[in-house]
Design a protein around this motif. Structure first.
Motif, mmCIF file in Angstrom:
data_model
loop_
_atom_site.group_PDB
_atom_site.id
_atom_site.type_symbol
_atom_site.label_atom_id
_atom_site.label_comp_id
_atom_site.label_asym_id
_atom_site.label_seq_id
_atom_site.Cartn_x
_atom_site.Cartn_y
_atom_site.Cartn_z
ATOM 1 N N SER A 245 0.826 -1.211 0.000
ATOM 2 C CA SER A 245 0.000 0.000 0.000
ATOM 3 C C SER A 245 0.857 1.257 0.000
ATOM 4 O O SER A 245 0.335 2.356 0.072
ATOM 5 N N GLY A 246 2.162 1.113 -0.073
ATOM 6 C CA GLY A 246 2.987 2.315 -0.223
ATOM 7 C C GLY A 246 4.356 2.266 0.393
ATOM 8 O O GLY A 246 5.361 2.236 -0.309
ATOM 9 N N SER A 247 4.462 2.229 1.718
ATOM 10 C CA SER A 247 5.756 2.419 2.371
ATOM 11 C C SER A 247 6.741 1.292 2.083
ATOM 12 O O SER A 247 7.924 1.539 1.862
ATOM 13 N N THR A 248 6.275 0.039 2.069
ATOM 14 C CA THR A 248 7.179 -1.054 1.720
ATOM 15 C C THR A 248 7.651 -0.903 0.285
ATOM 16 O O THR A 248 8.835 -1.131 -0.029
ATOM 17 N N ALA A 249 6.743 -0.502 -0.598
ATOM 18 C CA ALA A 249 7.119 -0.309 -1.995
ATOM 19 C C ALA A 249 8.145 0.812 -2.142
ATOM 20 O O ALA A 249 9.088 0.699 -2.937
ATOM 21 N N VAL A 250 7.985 1.885 -1.391
ATOM 22 C CA VAL A 250 8.972 2.974 -1.427
ATOM 23 C C VAL A 250 10.340 2.445 -1.021
ATOM 24 O O VAL A 250 11.357 2.694 -1.686
ATOM 25 N N SER A 251 10.390 1.697 0.071
ATOM 26 C CA SER A 251 11.659 1.194 0.568
ATOM 27 C C SER A 251 12.265 0.148 -0.371
ATOM 28 O O SER A 251 13.479 0.125 -0.593
ATOM 29 N N GLU A 252 11.429 -0.717 -0.930
ATOM 30 C CA GLU A 252 11.953 -1.705 -1.870
ATOM 31 C C GLU A 252 12.441 -1.039 -3.162
ATOM 32 O O GLU A 252 13.427 -1.483 -3.770
ATOM 33 N N GLY B 63 4.302 12.351 8.325
ATOM 34 C CA GLY B 63 2.975 12.704 7.834
ATOM 35 C C GLY B 63 2.950 13.376 6.479
ATOM 36 O O GLY B 63 1.883 13.540 5.887
ATOM 37 N N GLU B 64 4.119 13.725 5.960
ATOM 38 C CA GLU B 64 4.160 14.401 4.659
ATOM 39 C C GLU B 64 3.579 13.537 3.551
ATOM 40 O O GLU B 64 3.119 14.056 2.524
ATOM 41 N N ARG B 65 3.591 12.232 3.746
ATOM 42 C CA ARG B 65 3.043 11.323 2.736
ATOM 43 C C ARG B 65 1.511 11.293 2.755
ATOM 44 O O ARG B 65 0.894 10.669 1.898
ATOM 45 N N TYR B 66 0.910 11.941 3.738
ATOM 46 C CA TYR B 66 -0.539 11.835 3.939
ATOM 47 C C TYR B 66 -1.236 13.195 3.930
ATOM 48 O O TYR B 66 -2.323 13.324 4.478
ATOM 49 N N LEU B 67 -0.628 14.163 3.278
ATOM 50 C CA LEU B 67 -1.239 15.497 3.226
ATOM 51 C C LEU B 67 -2.546 15.474 2.451
ATOM 52 O O LEU B 67 -3.440 16.293 2.703
ATOM 53 N N ASP B 68 -2.678 14.536 1.517
ATOM 54 C CA ASP B 68 -3.905 14.434 0.718
ATOM 55 C C ASP B 68 -5.006 13.655 1.435
ATOM 56 O O ASP B 68 -6.156 13.654 0.997
ATOM 57 N N PRO C 173 -1.066 9.754 -3.308
ATOM 58 C CA PRO C 173 -0.230 10.187 -4.428
ATOM 59 C C PRO C 173 1.221 10.458 -4.038
ATOM 60 O O PRO C 173 2.139 10.203 -4.825
ATOM 61 N N SER C 174 1.444 10.961 -2.831
ATOM 62 C CA SER C 174 2.813 11.263 -2.413
ATOM 63 C C SER C 174 3.667 9.999 -2.318
ATOM 64 O O SER C 174 4.870 10.024 -2.573
ATOM 65 N N LYS C 175 3.040 8.874 -1.947
ATOM 66 C CA LYS C 175 3.785 7.616 -1.914
ATOM 67 C C LYS C 175 4.118 7.147 -3.329
ATOM 68 O O LYS C 175 5.223 6.663 -3.592
ATOM 69 N N ILE C 176 3.161 7.284 -4.224
ATOM 70 C CA ILE C 176 3.398 6.897 -5.615
ATOM 71 C C ILE C 176 4.529 7.739 -6.211
ATOM 72 O O ILE C 176 5.405 7.222 -6.918
ATOM 73 N N ALA D 120 -13.211 -4.501 2.182
ATOM 74 C CA ALA D 120 -12.876 -3.086 2.370
ATOM 75 C C ALA D 120 -11.369 -2.874 2.486
ATOM 76 O O ALA D 120 -10.633 -3.729 2.986
ATOM 77 N N LYS D 121 -10.925 -1.709 2.044
ATOM 78 C CA LYS D 121 -9.520 -1.309 2.130
ATOM 79 C C LYS D 121 -9.307 -0.492 3.399
ATOM 80 O O LYS D 121 -10.114 0.367 3.739
ATOM 81 N N SER D 122 -8.222 -0.741 4.093
ATOM 82 C CA SER D 122 -7.927 0.010 5.300
ATOM 83 C C SER D 122 -7.670 1.480 4.974
ATOM 84 O O SER D 122 -6.940 1.798 4.042
ATOM 85 N N ARG D 123 -8.291 2.367 5.758
ATOM 86 C CA ARG D 123 -8.017 3.801 5.603
ATOM 87 C C ARG D 123 -6.625 4.157 6.121
ATOM 88 O O ARG D 123 -6.037 5.154 5.698
ATOM 89 N N ILE D 124 -6.135 3.393 7.069
ATOM 90 C CA ILE D 124 -4.837 3.690 7.680
ATOM 91 C C ILE D 124 -3.779 2.933 6.890
ATOM 92 O O ILE D 124 -3.473 1.766 7.143
ATOM 93 N N GLU D 125 -3.217 3.608 5.908
ATOM 94 C CA GLU D 125 -2.319 2.950 4.968
ATOM 95 C C GLU D 125 -1.122 2.324 5.680
ATOM 96 O O GLU D 125 -0.542 2.900 6.587
ATOM 97 N N GLY D 126 -0.781 1.123 5.236
ATOM 98 C CA GLY D 126 0.374 0.434 5.775
ATOM 99 C C GLY D 126 0.026 -0.590 6.833
ATOM 100 O O GLY D 126 0.831 -1.480 7.118
#
Length: 351
Positions: free
Chosen positions: A80-87, A318-323, A108-111, A236-242
């Motif tokens: 959902s984002g953070s693992t992909a960023v690190s990988e 939190g910069e990744r979650y401004l949206d 979008p900031s994670k993408i 359902a998808k978790s609202r709390i990403e990660g």
């Protein structure tokens, strides 16, 4: 397999680790808790910006040393984002192609961060991420990292700078050096498995420290812990990403957990807004889940007249979650009422 390339790849990862300092442990003193102390281990300062940097490093080393990754291997992960960023960070370090399969609606900031490191985002419906990651890896003749299976086994939980070893070493000179509780939310379940095993491995910790895992809404982990049913599924998808999963992942190890708590998403979001006033900085939603649960444990200790400490993690910034988490429009669209939780935080902590 090209043994010389693998040797060089492992050396590059170890050199990158050697250039990095350990993450900070922040002591938070709250007016309403004179006898209880909150500690936050700040995993957001890793080069790729989150707790998942440790997991990604371990996954790559595991893949390299088991012969799964070579100089031309395409790396595929569902995240959902953070693992992909690190990988993606480590793929760029090794000169490998990386494809991140993620649920539609990922921040979008994670993408943007994934693409910054040269990764290729591939968005699909939340329920399709596993099958699509396997399909793409097969199609490319690549390697599916599969964090949700391997997260609990790729790290040496007995030491080797695991997060547990680091956390307890940093607590060693504190007044309450052995915490009463360590609180952790679960995405793969790998970090909670590492901490839970380490507590049992260290006899001095096992006599006192307990592990609480906090689970958000739209996740099956809490219900699985309560019922033992491994077949649980939700759409359902978790609202709390990660954190939070629609199925019971292989890496989730309930038997090393002492207690679980389900945290409302509105409480998680309210907590990071409250925490910004306490720390002077923004944190991600999973940190809110962690801290909300940690404060509940501190309140229980206070009620029982028990002095001591509780430790948890800042998972990412939190910069990744401004949206999302910091966007009033998103909060309104999700029908999240933060007010009662904000009031609870203020009344409970004195801040």
């Amino acid at each position: 397999m090209d043994r010389a390339w693998v040797r060089e790849a492992v050396q590059k990862i170890n050199a990158d680790f050697n250039r990095s300092a350990d993450t900070h442990l922040i002591k938070v003193e709250l007016p309403a808790f004179p006898d209880q102390t909150l500690y936050l281990k700040d995993e957001s300062i890793h080069p790729s910006g989150s707790l998942k940097h440790r997991l990604a490093r371990s996954l790559y080393l595991y893949g390299l040393c088991n012969g799964h990754i070579g100089p031309d291997t395409v790396i595929v992960e569902c995240s959902s984002g953070s693992t992909a960023v690190s990988e993606a960070y480590f793929a760029r370090l090794l000169g490998l192609r990386f494809i991140a399969v993620m649920p539609k609606g990922t921040a979008p900031s994670k993408i943007e961060k994934i693409t910054f490191y040269g990764g290729e985002p591939h968005e699909v419906e939340p329920g399709d991420i596993y099958a699509e990651a396997e399909r793409l890896a097969c199609q490319a003749g690549g390697h599916f990292m599969d964090q949700f299976t391997y997260a609990e086994r790729v790290t040496d939980w007995r030491g080797n700078n695991s997060i547990a070893d680091s956390l307890f070493a940093q607590l060693a000179l504190e007044d309450h050096a052995i915490p009463d509780w360590v609180v952790m939310s679960a995405g793969t379940g790998g970090t909670s498995a590492t901490i839970g095993r380490y507590i049992r491995y260290r006899c001095d910790l096992a006599a006192k420290t307990q592990l609480l895992v906090a689970d958000p809404e739209n996740s099956v982990f809490y219900e699985h812990y309560r019922t033992g049913d491994p077949s649980l599924r939700i759409q359902a998808k978790s609202r709390i990403e990660g954190i939070g999963r629609p199925r019971v992942e292989a890496s989730f190890q309930p038997r090393v957990i002492d207690r679980m708590m389900q945290v409302p998403d509105a409480a998680s979001i309210a907590t990071i807004h409250w925490l910004e006033h306490v720390l002077g900085r923004k944190c991600g939603g999973s940190t809110g889940t962690n801290v909300w649960a940690a404060l509940h444990m501190m309140r229980e200790m206070r009620t029982a007249g028990q002095a001591g400490s509780v430790a948890t993690l800042i998972c990412d910034g939190g910069e990744r979650y401004l949206d999302t988490c910091y966007n009033p429009d998103w909060i309104a669209r999700e029908a999240l009422d933060l007010a009662p939780h904000t009031q609870w935080l203020t009344e409970t902590t004195g801040i």
